[in-house]
Write an enzyme that holds these catalytic residues in place. Structure first.
Site, mmCIF file in Angstrom:
data_model
loop_
_atom_site.group_PDB
_atom_site.id
_atom_site.type_symbol
_atom_site.label_atom_id
_atom_site.label_comp_id
_atom_site.label_asym_id
_atom_site.label_seq_id
_atom_site.Cartn_x
_atom_site.Cartn_y
_atom_site.Cartn_z
ATOM 1 N N LYS A 165 0.852 -1.188 0.000
ATOM 2 C CA LYS A 165 0.000 0.000 0.000
ATOM 3 C C LYS A 165 0.888 1.240 0.000
ATOM 4 C CE LYS A 165 -3.245 -1.886 -0.791
ATOM 5 N NZ LYS A 165 -4.197 -1.648 -1.830
ATOM 6 N N LYS A 265 -13.281 -6.091 -8.558
ATOM 7 C CA LYS A 265 -13.921 -6.093 -7.243
ATOM 8 C C LYS A 265 -15.403 -6.436 -7.465
ATOM 9 C CE LYS A 265 -10.658 -4.103 -4.453
ATOM 10 N NZ LYS A 265 -9.419 -4.029 -5.208
HETATM 11 C C1 0XW Z 1 -9.171 -2.471 -1.691
HETATM 12 N N1 0XW Z 1 -7.873 -2.529 -1.058
HETATM 13 C C2 0XW Z 1 -7.460 -1.210 -0.574
HETATM 14 C C3 0XW Z 1 -8.033 -3.452 0.093
HETATM 15 C C4 0XW Z 1 -7.689 -4.818 -0.368
HETATM 16 O O1 0XW Z 1 -6.916 -5.515 0.559
HETATM 17 C C5 0XW Z 1 -6.933 -4.622 -1.657
HETATM 18 C C6 0XW Z 1 -6.831 -3.184 -1.900
HETATM 19 C C7 0XW Z 1 -6.796 -2.770 -3.354
HETATM 20 O O2 0XW Z 1 -7.053 -1.617 -3.707
HETATM 21 O O3 0XW Z 1 -6.468 -3.553 -4.260
HETATM 22 MG MG MG Z 2 -6.002 -1.991 -5.744
#
Ligand code: 0XW
Ligand code: MG
Length: 367
Positions: A165, A265
């Site tokens: 991150k 997602k």
């Molecule tokens: C959505 N997030 C911030 C949380 C997940 O762990 C993965 C990540 C992403 O943006 O890929």
């Molecule tokens: Mg991501």
């Protein structure tokens, strides 16, 4: 078969690692999930859920799921849950957008279809290429030392794919990424996910500093135009996530050769039906997929396992589930990683049992 009753439950989860932080100072320490139980006139029940990652990650939030279900739910009573495409077309005709509200309904319909036919969802999605699969682990944003240490901890748990991150300033992120890259072992994968946190000059400095390194860049900036601009300045492979809202957004990005991998997602694209459609298209076009949701409890973790199992192995980049990172569980037999790998449930539908006691009484019911 007809939907006779919709029960909606609220479930609070606490994050085991206590704080999970990513770009722009965003973080979560607990999650507010919504579970939907559909009951049919034949007495079959199906489950779905939506667990937003707080309200700041993408356009979805916990109370929004429930408010949306109060609006949408009554219109679904009497419909046949087994006709997934018709169900999705109907939901889109009575509610524009708000795919995250439709997601738990869509997943519960897949669970019902599986139970009605005696087949796991993966089989109904067309394939069961694998019986288990590896997941990646996100490294919560921290100092370079903290991120190297998290990678080592997860490596000891069998993880070989790390998503860092980042999305701070270039001066903060370059040392973070270099430190983790210095610590990785052969065969491991590192993705630097800025989660839209860079503007163009920061992104440019980061990719210039990483020239030739074995790292992927994920969603550097907020818009497709900015991501394309970054891509034109680097040969590092690129993953797009936040801008991939569905098939039209994917095709727009694809037509401009914007990425090598997409992060799908499920609740952003509006459910398993739409996620599988997007996955099918991406794999046919040579774009690999990362399959996950913003967050996930036991139900979404199972749905994701079936989506992964039905993905052609060469198109699979990685996947993530969240249930094992949460203290609370609503299913004793939901998939959880062991040595970095997640088993795909074998039973009909989602293939898991739901602990009604852990769920508690419904917040509201629609009949
Ligand atoms: C959505 N997030 C911030 C949380 C997940 O762990 C993965 C990540 C992403 O943006 O890929
Ligand atoms: Mg991501």
């Amino acid at each position: 078969m007809k939907i006779e009753r919709i029960d909606v439950y609220q479930k609070t989860y606490t994050v085991v690692e206590e704080v999970y932080a990513w770009s722009r100072g965003r973080s979560v320490s607990s999650l507010d999930g919504t579970v939907v139980k559909l009951t049919t006139d034949e007495g079959l029940v199906g489950y779905g859920e939506c667990v937003p990652l707080g309200a700041a990650y993408m356009p979805s939030y916990a109370e929004g799921v429930r408010t949306g279900l109060r609006e949408l739910g009554p219109q679904l009573i009497g419909l046949d849950p087994l006709h997934l495409k018709a169900m999705n077309t109907f939901m889109d005709s009575v509610m524009a957008g708000h795919g995250y509200v439709k997601t738990p309904i869509d997943v519960a319909c897949w669970d019902l279809l599986g139970k009605a036919t005696g087949q796991p969802i993966s089989t109904l999605l067309g394939a069961r290429y694998v019986e288990d699969f590896p997941i990646y682990r996100a490294l919560s944003q921290g100092t370079p030392e903290e991120m190297v240490e998290s990678a080592a901890r997860y490596r000891a748990q069998g993880i070989r794919h790390f998503q860092m991150k980042v999305g701070g300033t270039a001066d903060e992120d370059i040392p973070r990424i270099k430190a983790v890259l210095d610590s990785v072992q052969d065969g491991e994968v590192v993705v630097a996910d800025a989660n839209t946190g860079w503007n163009l000059h920061q992104a440019t400095r980061v990719v210039n500093a990483l020239r030739g390194e074995r790292v992927y860049i994920e969603q550097p900036c907020p818009t497709l135009a900015e991501c394309l601009s970054v891509r034109s300045r680097t040969s590092l492979p690129m993953v797009l996530d936040e801008v991939i809202t569905g098939v039209p957004a994917f095709l727009e990005a694809y037509s401009q050769s914007a990425m090598d991998v997409i992060n799908i997602k499920v609740s952003r694209v509006g459910g398993l039906t739409k996620a599988a459609q997007l996955r099918d298209l991406a794999q046919d076009l040579g774009v690999a997929v990362d399959l996950e949701d913003a967050a996930s409890g036991d139900i979404m973790a199972s749905a994701l396992a079936h989506l992964v199992a039905s993905t052609r192995p060469e198109a699979f980049f990685t996947a993530s589930i969240w249930n094992y990172r949460l203290r609370e569980s609503i299913s004793p037999d939901a998939p959880r990683p062991e040595n970095g790998r997640v088993p795909v449930p074998k039973g009909p539908g989602l293939g898991i049992t739901i602990d009604q006691e852990a769920l508690g009484p419904p917040l509201f019911s629609i009949t």
